[in-house]
Design a protein around this motif. Sequence first.
Motif, PDB file in Angstrom:
ATOM      1  N   GLU A  46     -23.657   7.531 -13.083  1.00  0.00           N
ATOM      2  CA  GLU A  46     -22.945   6.275 -12.905  1.00  0.00           C
ATOM      3  C   GLU A  46     -23.575   5.141 -13.708  1.00  0.00           C
ATOM      4  O   GLU A  46     -24.795   5.107 -13.923  1.00  0.00           O
ATOM      5  CB  GLU A  46     -22.899   5.876 -11.421  1.00  0.00           C
ATOM      6  N   TYR A  59     -23.796  -6.633 -18.722  1.00  0.00           N
ATOM      7  CA  TYR A  59     -22.809  -6.114 -17.779  1.00  0.00           C
ATOM      8  C   TYR A  59     -23.570  -5.375 -16.677  1.00  0.00           C
ATOM      9  O   TYR A  59     -24.574  -4.708 -16.959  1.00  0.00           O
ATOM     10  CB  TYR A  59     -21.854  -5.145 -18.466  1.00  0.00           C
ATOM     11  N   TYR A  60     -23.060  -5.470 -15.450  1.00  0.00           N
ATOM     12  CA  TYR A  60     -23.722  -4.833 -14.320  1.00  0.00           C
ATOM     13  C   TYR A  60     -22.724  -4.146 -13.407  1.00  0.00           C
ATOM     14  O   TYR A  60     -21.601  -4.605 -13.222  1.00  0.00           O
ATOM     15  CB  TYR A  60     -24.486  -5.863 -13.479  1.00  0.00           C
ATOM     16  N   ALA A  61     -23.193  -3.063 -12.799  1.00  0.00           N
ATOM     17  CA  ALA A  61     -22.416  -2.461 -11.719  1.00  0.00           C
ATOM     18  C   ALA A  61     -22.518  -3.371 -10.496  1.00  0.00           C
ATOM     19  O   ALA A  61     -23.544  -4.037 -10.286  1.00  0.00           O
ATOM     20  CB  ALA A  61     -22.981  -1.079 -11.383  1.00  0.00           C
ATOM     21  N   ASP A  62     -21.468  -3.390  -9.696  1.00  0.00           N
ATOM     22  CA  ASP A  62     -21.463  -4.248  -8.514  1.00  0.00           C
ATOM     23  C   ASP A  62     -22.630  -3.931  -7.581  1.00  0.00           C
ATOM     24  O   ASP A  62     -23.180  -4.816  -6.925  1.00  0.00           O
ATOM     25  CB  ASP A  62     -20.142  -4.095  -7.764  1.00  0.00           C
ATOM     26  N   SER A  63     -23.000  -2.667  -7.530  1.00  0.00           N
ATOM     27  CA  SER A  63     -24.037  -2.240  -6.592  1.00  0.00           C
ATOM     28  C   SER A  63     -25.427  -2.790  -6.926  1.00  0.00           C
ATOM     29  O   SER A  63     -26.324  -2.761  -6.076  1.00  0.00           O
ATOM     30  CB  SER A  63     -24.095  -0.718  -6.536  1.00  0.00           C
ATOM     31  N   LYS A  65     -25.789  -5.872  -8.930  1.00  0.00           N
ATOM     32  CA  LYS A  65     -25.716  -7.290  -9.288  1.00  0.00           C
ATOM     33  C   LYS A  65     -26.602  -8.114  -8.364  1.00  0.00           C
ATOM     34  O   LYS A  65     -26.577  -7.931  -7.150  1.00  0.00           O
ATOM     35  CB  LYS A  65     -24.272  -7.780  -9.204  1.00  0.00           C
TER      36      LYS A  65
END
Length: 123
Positions: A46, A59-63, A65
């Motif tokens: 992921e 850019y970041y995954a929501d998990s 951030k």
Amino acid sequence: QVQLVESGGGLVQAGDSLRLSCAASGRTIAAYVMGWFRQAPGKDREFVAAITWLGGRMYYADSVKGRFTISRDNAKNTVYLQMNSLKPEDTAVYYCASSTTTGWAAPREYDYWGQGTQVAVSS
């Protein structure tokens, strides 16, 4: 060809911090985006975070951030992932990857991968 070598993984407790490094060598001028992915046992790889080499767009995954920060040092051809407030669910092998396209979110958009570094977070 681009060679990527990750380092900095380890075993920590929940709430601790780690900083991963990814040293790039070879034809790095062709890389446009550098990304971090992770893969836990039995799960798909992921997306975690990505950064463009030139503009530094992140850019970041929501998990992750608010907890993880990606950065790069162009002079050293190195990308970092600062991980704070680690949780047991962050446990995974973390991979650095290089993309020659503008895509950043999916593994298929990356051309080169490091060997991975293990991060284990105990509760």
